[in-house]
Design a protein around this motif. Structure first.
Motif, PDB file in Angstrom:
ATOM      1  N   SER A 215      -6.342  -9.799   7.483  1.00  0.00           N
ATOM      2  CA  SER A 215      -6.754  -9.646   8.882  1.00  0.00           C
ATOM      3  C   SER A 215      -6.374 -10.835   9.759  1.00  0.00           C
ATOM      4  CB  SER A 215      -8.270  -9.441   8.955  1.00  0.00           C
ATOM      5  OG  SER A 215      -8.942 -10.580   8.428  1.00  0.00           O
TER       6      SER A 215
ATOM      7  N   LEU B  35      -9.608  -1.301   9.364  1.00  0.00           N
ATOM      8  CA  LEU B  35     -10.376  -2.532   9.473  1.00  0.00           C
ATOM      9  C   LEU B  35     -11.405  -2.385  10.578  1.00  0.00           C
ATOM     10  CD1 LEU B  35     -10.719  -5.533   8.586  1.00  0.00           C
ATOM     11  CD2 LEU B  35      -9.103  -6.126  10.419  1.00  0.00           C
TER      12      LEU B  35
ATOM     13  N   GLU C 222     -13.923  -9.320   5.305  1.00  0.00           N
ATOM     14  CA  GLU C 222     -13.199  -8.189   5.901  1.00  0.00           C
ATOM     15  C   GLU C 222     -13.923  -6.902   5.505  1.00  0.00           C
ATOM     16  OE1 GLU C 222      -8.597  -9.501   5.797  1.00  0.00           O
ATOM     17  OE2 GLU C 222      -9.680  -9.729   3.897  1.00  0.00           O
TER      18      GLU C 222
ATOM     19  N   TYR D 275     -13.936  -2.748   5.801  1.00  0.00           N
ATOM     20  CA  TYR D 275     -13.077  -1.596   6.049  1.00  0.00           C
ATOM     21  C   TYR D 275     -13.859  -0.291   5.892  1.00  0.00           C
ATOM     22  CZ  TYR D 275      -9.266  -4.944   5.082  1.00  0.00           C
ATOM     23  OH  TYR D 275      -8.413  -6.034   5.098  1.00  0.00           O
TER      24      TYR D 275
ATOM     25  N   ALA E 115     -13.944  -8.321  10.858  1.00  0.00           N
ATOM     26  CA  ALA E 115     -13.455  -9.438  10.052  1.00  0.00           C
ATOM     27  C   ALA E 115     -13.853 -10.739  10.723  1.00  0.00           C
ATOM     28  CB  ALA E 115     -11.937  -9.367   9.898  1.00  0.00           C
TER      29      ALA E 115
END
Length: 220
Positions: free
Chosen positions: A35, A179, A170, A172, A182
């Protein structure tokens, strides 16, 4: 006479401690994490604990499960482990996985596979500072050290010669890999937390405890 002499000495001592604290680890948007290109400077964070972040609009309540990846020890050249040995890095990574898993379980069911209502959380341990032997504990009993730590405690800052931990989070959607969130973070104990000053990794582990709780608080 003695009191007049002590005051400037204390001021000078605190100034030296402040300079040493400013020279500590400051997290960066680590180039080796997925990210990194999306992370932006977090202008809402005065504490410096979350200097970079990314967030998309999410209704967190729709997620009831979480899939936690094994914690990765960051190997990039911009890591911030300094002289922390590989064995200590692995110890912190193991502690991080255990602590975050336990904390996430207070909000989600722990999943073993992706699903439409399941988050995937990826944790990367990116750096650590060990509490300086002897001096880190002495600062809790020294007059100038106690004064400095007291000020740091009020402002949420790091204690004198105290350890810390840096990491990336991160989050998800596990069903499509999108995503959602983050950030990179630096965590450490309250500057007046004496028990956390003992053991070279004690402060870093306390920082991970705080970091796990902070993550779960953001996912409600």
């Amino acid at each position: 006479m003695f009191r007049r002499n002590v005051v400037p000495l204390l001021v000078a001592a605190v100034a030296v401690l402040t300079l040493s604290a400013c020279a500590g680890v400051q997290p960066v948007p680590y180039t080796g994490i997925s990210s990194s290109s999306k992370l932006q400077q977090n202008l809402d964070d005065d504490s410096g604990k979350v200097p970079y972040k990314y967030a998309s609009p999410v209704v967190w309540s729709r997620y009831t499960q979480v899939l936690l990846d094994p914690v990765v020890v960051y190997q990039g050249s911009d890591n911030q482990f300094g002289d922390v040995k590989n064995a200590d890095r692995d110890e912190l990574a193991g502690y991080m996985e255990k602590t975050f898993s336990k904390e996430l379980a207070t909000r989600f069911q722990l999943a073993k596979q992706p699903g439409p209502d399941t988050l995937r959380v990826k944790l990367t341990l990116t750096g650590a500072e060990r509490t300086k032997p002897l001096v880190g504990q002495f600062m809790h009993f020294d007059l100038a050290g106690n004064l400095y730590n007291g000020v740091q405690a009020v402002r949420g800052g790091q204690g004198a010669f105290s350890g810390s931990v840096s990491y990336a989070v991160e989050v998800y959607d596990s069903s499509n890999g999108r995503l959602l969130k983050a950030y990179v973070s630096k965590q450490y104990p309250n500057a007046m937390n004496l028990p956390a000053a003992f053991g070279s990794l004690g402060a870093a582990k306390t920082g991970l405890d705080k970091g796990a709780a902070a993550l779960v608080a953001q996912l409600h």
